[in-house]
Every structure is written in C-alpha cells, then in structure tokens.
Design a protein around this motif. Structure first.
Motif, short mmCIF file in Angstrom:
data_model
loop_
_atom_site.label_atom_id
_atom_site.label_comp_id
_atom_site.label_asym_id
_atom_site.label_seq_id
_atom_site.Cartn_x
_atom_site.Cartn_y
_atom_site.Cartn_z
N GLY A 268 0.81 -1.21 0.00
CA GLY A 268 0.00 0.00 0.00
C GLY A 268 0.84 1.26 0.00
N VAL A 269 1.90 1.27 0.81
CA VAL A 269 2.80 2.42 0.86
C VAL A 269 3.60 2.52 -0.45
CG1 VAL A 269 4.77 3.47 2.06
CG2 VAL A 269 2.96 2.34 3.37
N SER A 270 4.03 1.38 -0.98
CA SER A 270 4.81 1.38 -2.23
C SER A 270 4.03 1.98 -3.39
CB SER A 270 5.23 -0.05 -2.58
OG SER A 270 6.16 -0.56 -1.65
N THR A 271 2.72 1.70 -3.46
CA THR A 271 1.92 2.25 -4.56
C THR A 271 1.84 3.77 -4.46
OG1 THR A 271 -0.11 1.81 -3.30
CG2 THR A 271 0.52 0.20 -4.98
N LEU A 272 1.73 4.29 -3.24
CA LEU A 272 1.69 5.75 -3.07
C LEU A 272 3.05 6.37 -3.38
CD1 LEU A 272 -0.53 6.00 0.13
CD2 LEU A 272 -1.10 6.90 -2.14
N GLN A 273 4.12 5.71 -3.00
CA GLN A 273 5.45 6.20 -3.36
C GLN A 273 5.60 6.26 -4.88
OE1 GLN A 273 7.60 3.28 -0.93
NE2 GLN A 273 8.62 4.96 0.14
N ALA A 274 5.15 5.21 -5.55
CA ALA A 274 5.25 5.17 -7.01
C ALA A 274 4.42 6.28 -7.65
CB ALA A 274 4.80 3.81 -7.53
N LEU A 275 3.22 6.51 -7.11
CA LEU A 275 2.34 7.54 -7.66
C LEU A 275 2.98 8.92 -7.55
CD1 LEU A 275 -0.42 8.43 -8.82
CD2 LEU A 275 -1.27 8.53 -6.46
N PHE A 276 3.61 9.21 -6.41
CA PHE A 276 4.18 10.54 -6.22
C PHE A 276 5.56 10.70 -6.86
CE2 PHE A 276 0.59 10.92 -3.48
CZ PHE A 276 0.22 12.25 -3.68
N ILE A 277 6.21 9.60 -7.18
CA ILE A 277 7.40 9.69 -8.04
C ILE A 277 6.95 10.12 -9.44
CG2 ILE A 277 9.18 8.34 -9.22
CD1 ILE A 277 9.49 6.73 -6.61
N LYS A 278 5.84 9.54 -9.91
CA LYS A 278 5.29 9.96 -11.20
C LYS A 278 4.87 11.43 -11.16
CE LYS A 278 2.68 7.13 -13.65
NZ LYS A 278 3.48 6.58 -14.77
N GLU A 279 4.31 11.85 -10.03
CA GLU A 279 3.93 13.26 -9.88
C GLU A 279 5.16 14.16 -9.97
OE1 GLU A 279 0.99 16.39 -8.58
OE2 GLU A 279 1.06 14.61 -9.86
N HIS A 280 6.21 13.80 -9.26
CA HIS A 280 7.46 14.57 -9.32
C HIS A 280 7.96 14.67 -10.76
CE1 HIS A 280 11.62 15.79 -8.12
NE2 HIS A 280 11.93 15.10 -9.20
N ASN A 281 7.98 13.54 -11.45
CA ASN A 281 8.51 13.52 -12.81
C ASN A 281 7.64 14.32 -13.77
OD1 ASN A 281 10.59 11.95 -11.88
ND2 ASN A 281 9.81 10.02 -12.71
N ALA A 282 6.32 14.32 -13.53
CA ALA A 282 5.42 15.12 -14.36
C ALA A 282 5.66 16.61 -14.14
CB ALA A 282 3.97 14.76 -14.04
N VAL A 283 5.93 16.99 -12.89
CA VAL A 283 6.27 18.39 -12.61
C VAL A 283 7.55 18.77 -13.36
CG1 VAL A 283 6.91 20.06 -10.82
CG2 VAL A 283 5.13 18.37 -10.35
N CYS A 284 8.53 17.87 -13.34
CA CYS A 284 9.79 18.13 -14.07
C CYS A 284 9.52 18.37 -15.55
CB CYS A 284 10.75 16.94 -13.91
SG CYS A 284 11.47 16.77 -12.27
N ASP A 285 8.68 17.53 -16.16
CA ASP A 285 8.37 17.68 -17.59
C ASP A 285 7.72 19.03 -17.87
OD1 ASP A 285 9.38 15.21 -18.35
OD2 ASP A 285 7.45 14.17 -18.08
#
Length: 692
Positions: free
Chosen positions: A323-340
């Motif tokens: 459960g925690v891993s899925t949220l970590q993965a989601l917010f890594i994608k969020e970080h990368n989307a902000v970078c883009d």
C-alpha cells in the motif's frame, strides 16, 4: 563551530531574548532590531511582572479554582491572566462534553483557543540549539537532502538526527516497564478477535496514506549494540504467536538540558519535505535520482524500481508494504510530471534546478492533500472541514486567496503563505507524544480483497471480488513481488473499494504479532517481533505518560473510573483484569483504542488534541509553506500546480485518468469508492450546525 555556509553573524543588531518556558527549561528566540532611533523616555509599566503574577494567583485562589477541576489547579495558577480565562472557557465546554456539538463558528473558536493554549504550554524543546549564528534563506531556496537550513535561526532544526521534541514532560517508568506485562496487554486487550472496519468512511488507501506520512516524518534511532527480550508470561503464552522476542532499545542521547537530560533522535526528517520518496540524506537521494531532467527512478510498469537484492528504490523503504509502495510510485510519477512541465515552460533549467523545484511542488501537494482531503475524511464533520480548509486557505476561503493572495494573519489568510514562519519560541520537531498517538496499525485488515478490473463495474462503480490476498503476502520483500504480479491499477482500485480497520480494542492484526522487522536499509532482521507488545513497551521506554496523565497534561478532564472511558461491559471487565481498579496505570495506546469516539471521528478525542497542535505546527514552522511559499521560490508554473491541486483524486487523474472515471463513485479517494458522492449542502459551511 560556525558553519562556513552562514553569511550573517549576530552583531549589536541581534540579541537573545531568554524566556522561561513554563518550567520546562529555557529557550532562545532571536530578534532583529534595526538601527537604534533617538532615545525616548521609557514609560514605566503600570504593573510589574511580580505584581501581575500576584494578581493572577490571587484571582485564581479566590475565584477561578471554584470552577476548575482540581487536577488543573496547579497548571492554571502558573498561566497568565488571559490564558487562565481562556482555559476556563474551554474547560467549561469540556465539562459539558459539547464542543463537537457546537455550531461550526463556535466550534472553530473553541478549537482556536485550545490550540493557543497548547502552543503556549505543550511545546517543549529537547536538546541544545545553536546560538550566535544565522544563515540567509536566500542561500538555500530549496529543500536540502537532510532537512537542514529550513529555519533561518537554527540550521539543524528538523534535520535528520535532530531530537524528538515533547508535548508533555517525560514520565520515567523504569520500574514500570513490565507492569503490566506488554504481552499480557497485547493479548488480552489489543489482539484482533473479529475484524471491525470503518464502514464507508475510510478505505485502505487512507490507511496506506498515514503510513506513507509516517515514513516521511518519524523513525527512532536504535541502540544496535544491545537487545531487550520480552518473554510471554504463562497466563498468555499459549495465545501469543511468539513465546519470546528480541529487539533493539531506543538509543538515548544526552541533551545538555537540566530538566530533560536525555532524548531520542529522529532518523527521518520531520518536515513535510517528501522524504518518503526522496530520502532523509544525500546518500539515499543519490540512489533515487536519475540525474536527467530532475527526475526520480521508476519502473516501466509504474511501480518502484528494485535493486539487485530485490529492495525497492525509494526515499524510505524500511518496514513497508504494498500500500505504501503504490503511493510512493504515484508521487514519483507526480514529481517527474512536474519536471516535464517545468522543463517545457523553462527550457534553460538544468537537472539540479528541475529536481529542486519539482521537490518543492510535490512536497507541497502531499501536504495539501493531507490537510484538506485526508484529514477531513478522518474527522468527518463540518467543523473540521471548515477548520482544515482554514488552515490552508484561511477563513476568507480559497476564492479570496486565489484572487487577492494572503491577507491578514493565520486566521483570515491561513497558515500557508504567512509572512514568516512561526515556531512559538521552540525549535521545530515532531514529538514523542505525536509518535505515540499515530500508532494506528489497527487500520490494517487481515487480507486485501483483490478486484476484477477486466470486467464492467457493477452498481456504484464497484468491481467484483476476484480473490483475497493475505496481508503477510503484501509486506516486505515478499510484498514487492506480490505487488508486481498484481499491478498498480488493480492494487489501487482494490484498496479504494475496501474499508480499513477501526481503531478499537481487540482489532490489532494478529499477523503483526509475528513480524519480520527490517534495518534502515530495508534488509530483513533475523529476529521476529510481536509489534503489538513492542508498541506498548516503546511508549513506556520513551517516557510517554500513561493515558490519564497524558490527558491531564493536555488539559483534558481525566477519567476516575473505567466507566468514564467506555460503556462496554466486557471491556471494563478485561481492563480490571489487566490493570485492577487503578485507572492511572492504563497504557496510552489502550486508552486511545477504548475511548468513546466523537461522531464522525475515526480517532479518539485525546489523539485529536495532539493532532490539532502538531498539524498546525508542520505548516506554520516551515518557511517553504510560509515566507517562501510564492512564485519566486516555486516558479510561477510550480506555484500554479500546487494551487490547482485539491485532492488525491486530482493527482490520480493526472496519471491514471481511467481509474477514477471508471471505478470511483465517492467524492474523495480516501472514502470507500462505492459510497455515494457528497450531497450538495445549500447552507454556508460556517453557518452549519452538527447533525444529531
């Protein structure tokens, strides 16, 4: 030693103001003074401090004490006159037991007054603070890897390795560490007998979220040079999954203080800085970054990457689960989307700059979701909906703030965007008591109900049940393998449609009583632990007050008999069996689970009071949510990203738009997804009365 990074030294323009912190030791508040004006004749104060103290004491002895519970006489006699009257107001409401039934406006006043009192009397510094030196915030317009250089007057505040603070003075329990035996308490009062859930209010994403936050905020340094062993007493041995277990004690460090001689250190950064995905030091940060366009590592399937040992690559991976891993993965994608987005808007930004801006934005998004989305589902009342939105937007509201910016102080404009950070004279930290009230493992079920997402949704967008996966298959290294087979979408949809456990007696997962714990690098330890018994022991070991003393110190009316705590006759019988008739011996965690809940609250009132104080502190003490919460620090595009994100659903829609569209019927991603959306209410929020 003066840091080479510090640019400004205290000269005659700076001085210390020493003040006595309510018998808890001295603190230092650094104040800047402009060049002196021509001397003016000072007006002599009408009353000296001694005179005011005498008036307060006389007033208290002759009038106030008649209306105040005897357990608070000493505390109130040391308050200022104003605070004594404010306490009398709060205390009068408490004696009637009606604060949560007040109209929204009156309830907000009550909470504001209570919060003020706790800010004055329940923030206690632990450890020495640097003196004589400050740094320029302009030299560090970004979040550092270890949390340092946030507070301009204390570069180490909130950094990895800083002390846990206190809300209550330590209560030494060396002679009571085993009274009653932690394994007896865990077996007779905590262990799950039948799973109880939160109905539609709170789902497994919500349960995962608070663990996601704990991995961002707090973890104690252990003394790995010695071990403690707990052995199951005969009376419960046949009901304990482990006959005995060993663990490392919390490591104690000298503080240099007179009142609090030793304390524990936090190996995570207590700021709301996203360290759950970035790490709490430079070494961990190096592992999670790609060093290309500011981005973080993530696998092609949208889950966390793993190293050669099968350990996931993220900011904090110790004692985690799917459960925690899925949220970590989601917010890594969020970080990368902000970078883009930032790279497209500002093509001249380099890798380091993109990373720094994206971290600021992503951390703020996480903090905002927790404040105005997760918390209002946890405390599902109009009063707390208004209160949490006021924390972020102020009483004037979002539309006003979006149009005119931050206007007025924290009440009108909110904590976010204040002109300067506020720490109430006590260096920022999270506290031992905060750690204790966030022991919420009862939220976890015995299994995750996997849903079939390959068929059309049923009524209320509910997918059919596919299979049940036992929770032990979803924790640690095994959990990462299981999650890779399940996939992000199925895991997230399944958690969204499953209610989490209720915070009550006899609802602590049995499988957590035979748990493989991990080192800080995510590697399994050889010794299994009984987590329920260990949590009871930890509170005692860390000198956290027991339930009744805890309530007194938080200016809450204590219990005098078991019936004051619960009306459950079976619970009263077992409480007497374990603790006898002495309510003062009741462990904090047991009291929090036994306590009658306020309607709409998933947590106890006692836990909520610590939350009331510390939720505010996490925002108002952080310069990246106050003086540096602006377009200059975040970039215009980054600032807009934060301001237009209102919920976890917004983040989910950015990366997996099909999930909420197809499978979510609820308004919030934190309530059970097949529940109806919130009905519109024509009555303005501040004019509402609580439903009966």
């Amino acid at each position: 030693m003066v840091s080479r990074h510090c640019r400004h030294y205290f000269s005659h323009n700076f001085f210390y103001k020493y003040g006595h912190m309510h018998d808890h030791g001295y603190y230092k508040e650094y104040l800047y003074h402009p060049p002196p004006h021509p001397k003016k004749k000072k007006r002599k104060p009408r009353f000296s401090r001694k005179t005011m103290a005498f008036i307060t004491k006389a007033l208290f002895n002759n009038i106030l004490r008649r209306f105040i519970h005897q357990d608070f006489h000493e505390a109130v006699s040391s308050m200022t006159i104003i605070d004594a009257f404010l306490f009398l107001m709060v205390h009068s409401v408490d004696r009637l037991g009606i604060w949560h039934r007040l109209p929204v406006v009156l309830g907000l006043i009550y909470l504001a007054v209570r919060r003020h009192l706790h800010q004055q009397y329940n923030l206690i510094n632990v450890g020495e603070t640097p003196s004589g030196v400050r740094f320029s915030p302009g030299d560090y317009p970004y979040r550092t890897a270890d949390g340092s250089y946030n507070d301009p007057f204390n570069e180490g505040a909130g950094s990895q390795g800083s002390f846990f603070g206190r809300n209550i003075m330590p209560v030494h329990q060396t002679d009571k560490l085993m009274k009653p035996d932690p394994m007896v308490v865990a077996t007779k009062l905590l262990t799950r007998t039948q799973y109880k859930d939160t109905d539609k209010q709170f789902n497994m994403i919500a349960a995962s979220w608070i663990q996601f936050m704990i991995h961002d905020w707090i973890d104690h340094m252990e003394n790995t040079n010695q071990q403690v062993e707990l052995i199951a007493p005969k009376e419960v041995a046949n009901k304990c999954p482990l006959s005995s277990f060993k663990f490392y004690p919390t490591k104690e460090f000298p503080t240099g203080f007179y009142d609090i001689k030793s304390g524990a250190k936090n190996i995570r950064t207590p700021w709301w800085d996203g360290s759950v995905i970035y790490g709490s030091n430079k070494e961990r940060l190096q592992k999670v970054r790609t060093f290309t366009d500011g981005k973080l590592k993530i696998s092609e399937d949208g889950l966390l990457q793993q190293d050669e040992d099968g350990i996931p690559i993220s900011g904090d991976i110790r004692n985690s689960w799917a459960g925690v891993s899925t949220l970590q993965a989601l917010f890594i994608k969020e970080h990368n989307a902000v970078c883009d987005t930032l790279k497209k808007e500002y093509p001249d930004l380099n890798d380091e700059e993109l990373y720094r801006y994206a971290r600021l934005v992503t951390s703020a998004v996480i903090a905002k979701i927790h404040t105005i989305d997760w918390t209002v589902e946890l405390l599902k009342t109009d009063m707390l909906l208004a209160g949490m939105r006021a924390n972020w937007y102020g009483l004037l509201g979002k539309k006003f703030k979006d149009t005119f910016g931050h206007v007025g102080g924290s009440s009108l404009g909110g904590l976010v965007g204040l002109r300067k950070p506020v720490n109430h004279g006590v260096p920022y930290s999270l506290t031992e008591e905060f750690t204790s009230v966030y022991r919420l493992h009862q939220l976890l079920p015995d299994s995750i109900h996997l849903r079939n997402i390959n068929v059309a949704p049923g009524p209320n967008k509910s997918p059919p049940l596919l299979e049940e996966v036992p929770m032990p298959d979803l924790i640690g290294h095994k959990g990462e393998k299981t999650l890779s087979q399940i996939g992000f979408t199925r895991q997230f949809v399944s958690m969204g449609h499953q209610a989490c456990g209720a915070l009550e007696l006899w609802n602590y997962p049995s499988w957590l009583r035979d748990l493989v714990a991990q080192d800080i690098d995510g590697k399994d330890r050889p010794d299994h632990v009984d987590l329920a018994a260990l949590e009871i022991y930890r509170d005692r070991e860390r000198k956290v007050a027991r339930y009744n003393q805890f309530r007194r110190a938080l200016l809450l009316i204590p219990i005098s008999k078991w019936k004051d705590l619960t009306e459950d006759k079976n619970a009263i019988e077992v409480l007497k069996d374990v603790y006898g008739d002495d309510v003062e011996e009741l462990d904090l965690m047991v009291g929090l689970m036994a306590e009658k809940k306020i309607k709409g609250f998933a947590i106890s009132e006692t836990a909520f009071i610590v939350f009331l104080l510390m939720a505010t502190r996490r925002l108002e003490a952080d310069r990246f949510f106050t003086s540096d919460f602006n377009e200059e620090t975040y970039t215009k595009k980054g600032f807009e990203w934060v301001n237009t994100t209102e919920s976890l659903k917004d983040v989910l829609d950015r990366h997996y738009p099909e999930i909420s569209k197809k499978w979510m019927n609820s308004t919030s991603a934190f309530s059970v997804w097949d529940s109806p959306p919130n009905a519109p209410n024509p009555i303005p929020l501040y004019l509402r009365f609580p439903s009966s």
